[in-house]
Design an enzyme around this catalytic site. Structure first.
Site, mmCIF file in Angstrom:
data_model
loop_
_atom_site.group_PDB
_atom_site.id
_atom_site.type_symbol
_atom_site.label_atom_id
_atom_site.label_comp_id
_atom_site.label_asym_id
_atom_site.label_seq_id
_atom_site.Cartn_x
_atom_site.Cartn_y
_atom_site.Cartn_z
ATOM 1 N N VAL A 11 0.855 -1.181 0.000
ATOM 2 C CA VAL A 11 0.000 0.000 0.000
ATOM 3 C C VAL A 11 0.893 1.234 0.000
ATOM 4 O O VAL A 11 1.841 1.332 0.784
ATOM 5 C CB VAL A 11 -0.941 0.007 1.222
ATOM 6 C CG1 VAL A 11 -1.706 1.330 1.307
ATOM 7 C CG2 VAL A 11 -1.917 -1.157 1.128
ATOM 8 N N ASP A 12 0.614 2.157 -0.915
ATOM 9 C CA ASP A 12 1.388 3.400 -1.049
ATOM 10 C C ASP A 12 0.810 4.490 -0.162
ATOM 11 O O ASP A 12 -0.395 4.752 -0.193
ATOM 12 C CB ASP A 12 1.361 3.904 -2.495
ATOM 13 C CG ASP A 12 2.023 2.949 -3.474
ATOM 14 O OD1 ASP A 12 2.826 2.124 -3.026
ATOM 15 O OD2 ASP A 12 1.729 3.038 -4.682
ATOM 16 N N LYS A 39 5.288 -3.109 -7.093
ATOM 17 C CA LYS A 39 5.668 -3.124 -8.503
ATOM 18 C C LYS A 39 4.881 -4.164 -9.290
ATOM 19 O O LYS A 39 4.307 -3.879 -10.339
ATOM 20 C CB LYS A 39 7.174 -3.351 -8.647
ATOM 21 C CG LYS A 39 8.020 -2.248 -8.027
ATOM 22 C CD LYS A 39 9.472 -2.327 -8.443
ATOM 23 C CE LYS A 39 9.645 -2.016 -9.902
ATOM 24 N NZ LYS A 39 9.264 -0.641 -10.257
ATOM 25 N N GLY A 40 4.868 -5.390 -8.782
ATOM 26 C CA GLY A 40 4.134 -6.435 -9.491
ATOM 27 C C GLY A 40 2.644 -6.187 -9.509
ATOM 28 O O GLY A 40 1.970 -6.437 -10.518
ATOM 29 N N ASN A 184 16.124 -0.903 -15.693
ATOM 30 C CA ASN A 184 16.549 0.456 -16.024
ATOM 31 C C ASN A 184 18.071 0.568 -15.963
ATOM 32 O O ASN A 184 18.771 -0.408 -15.680
ATOM 33 C CB ASN A 184 15.860 1.493 -15.116
ATOM 34 C CG ASN A 184 16.212 1.315 -13.645
ATOM 35 O OD1 ASN A 184 17.296 0.840 -13.300
ATOM 36 N ND2 ASN A 184 15.298 1.715 -12.769
ATOM 37 N N GLY A 222 13.515 5.969 -19.212
ATOM 38 C CA GLY A 222 12.666 7.075 -18.789
ATOM 39 C C GLY A 222 12.155 7.872 -19.973
ATOM 40 O O GLY A 222 11.630 7.314 -20.937
ATOM 41 N N ASP A 246 3.808 13.174 -12.004
ATOM 42 C CA ASP A 246 4.187 12.186 -10.989
ATOM 43 C C ASP A 246 4.733 10.957 -11.709
ATOM 44 O O ASP A 246 4.003 10.271 -12.421
ATOM 45 C CB ASP A 246 2.957 11.815 -10.142
ATOM 46 C CG ASP A 246 3.280 10.850 -9.014
ATOM 47 O OD1 ASP A 246 4.426 10.367 -8.950
ATOM 48 O OD2 ASP A 246 2.373 10.566 -8.216
ATOM 49 N N ASP A 252 6.386 0.507 -14.082
ATOM 50 C CA ASP A 252 5.411 -0.576 -13.965
ATOM 51 C C ASP A 252 4.347 -0.479 -15.052
ATOM 52 O O ASP A 252 3.875 -1.495 -15.565
ATOM 53 C CB ASP A 252 4.758 -0.544 -12.592
ATOM 54 C CG ASP A 252 5.760 -0.749 -11.472
ATOM 55 O OD1 ASP A 252 6.772 -1.429 -11.706
ATOM 56 O OD2 ASP A 252 5.533 -0.218 -10.366
ATOM 57 N N GLY A 287 -0.339 9.614 -8.825
ATOM 58 C CA GLY A 287 -0.541 8.264 -8.329
ATOM 59 C C GLY A 287 0.102 7.211 -9.205
ATOM 60 O O GLY A 287 0.733 7.508 -10.226
#
Length: 307
Positions: A11-12, A39-40, A184, A222, A246, A252, A287
């Site tokens: 949870v973010d 991430k997943g 990355n 990026g 953001d 992801d 988000g």
């Protein structure tokens, strides 16, 4: 094709600030929200919103955050039968600070994710065998990743590994059978110990990974796009120029869209082109999962750009 994600549930807790605080300093957030992430989990939601058939193998605590995460997956249409509930342990949490540029800093607490053991992968074996592709990251115990990769090899199931967040203890020989390695520049540098400051550097580092047995390396850059490396192959794919709000979850978004596009029969370069567009659009919204477009929204955007 069913896609199986073996991944963390997180949870973010996201704060938007004018600037990140220095040591021993407090600052006031301009905005704050709680969202489901990992991430997943982000990749799974992106793929599902674009139309993929998604199953998730994960672990969550029996707390408020765990209930919210499970409801979020179900609301997005993800198969949650193999999300293991871990008692007396918090669900994984990441605390994120986002600056006006869209750049961010984060702190990750693994929580219940550390209890997604190799034994639980084997408990989910019958469901995993029905998948045409398995997707993993490094938010889980490495032994779990190794067992899942070995399971996939024995059952002839292709694997996409996103080695993030980077774990310097990763043993490449145990994941080299992966069909795809999506990473990355920082992760490429850490894995190879080589510089990545120029295209020649990047070629050398990617070449080193290919000699270890990896088949397809997709390097995300990026706002500069992405590059596909394989034996005898080097193909650059540009991305869109957008005003970033953001950047959390952009990688992801790329991976989720790439997976869905590839599973639908797109060739690798075309899947990368779609993924680059999808990721670029995600950074124009706040988000992580909240920023991911549905299949209809994404198609409308692509049709508009073509016309």
């Amino acid at each position: 094709m069913k896609i199986g994600f073996i991944s963390a549930t997180i949870v973010d807790l996201v704060s938007y600030v004018d600037r990140a605080p220095n040591y021993d300093e407090a600052t006031t957030a301009k905005d704050f929200h709680i969202a489901c992430g990992g991430k997943g989990a982000n990749q799974a939601v992106a793929a599902k919103r674009l139309g993929a058939d998604v199953m998730l193998v994960s672990a969550a605590g029996e707390d408020f955050f765990g209930v919210a995460a499970l409801e979020n997956f179900q609301r997005n249409g993800i198969d949650t039968r193999r999300i293991f509930k871990i008692p007396h342990v918090s669900t994984g949490v990441v605390m994120i600070i986002v600056e006006p540029s869209g750049q961010y800093r984060s702190i990750f607490y693994h929580g219940a994710n550390d209890f997604l053991s190799p034994e639980k992968i084997l408990q989910a074996a019958d469901d995993l065998k029905s998948c045409g592709l398995l997707v993993m990251q490094l938010e889980l115990p490495l032994e779990t990743v190794y067992v899942a990769a070995d399971f996939a090899r024995k059952n002839n199931i292709p694997v996409l590994l996103n080695p993030s967040p980077m774990n310097e203890n990763l043993e490449l020989e145990k994941v080299c059978p992966c069909e795809f390695f999506v990473l990355n520049e920082i992760e490429l540098k850490t894995l190879t110990g080589l510089p990545v400051g120029s295209l020649e550097n990047i070629r050398a580092a990617a070449g080193k990974l290919l000699t270890r047995g990896l088949k397809n390396i997709i390097l995300t850059l990026g706002s500069r796009g992405s590059i596909w490396f394989a034996e005898g192959v080097e193909e650059f794919v540009p991305t869109l120029e957008v005003d970033a709000v953001d950047s959390t979850g952009a990688g992801d978004a790329f991976t989720g869209c790439f997976i869905q596009s590839f599973a639908q029969g797109k060739k690798i370069p075309e899947a990368m082109r779609l993924a680059s567009k999808y990721a670029a659009l995600s950074v124009t919204r706040k988000g992580t999962q909240d920023s991911y477009l549905t299949a209809g929204e994404f198609k409308n955007f692509c049709d508009l750009k073509v016309s």
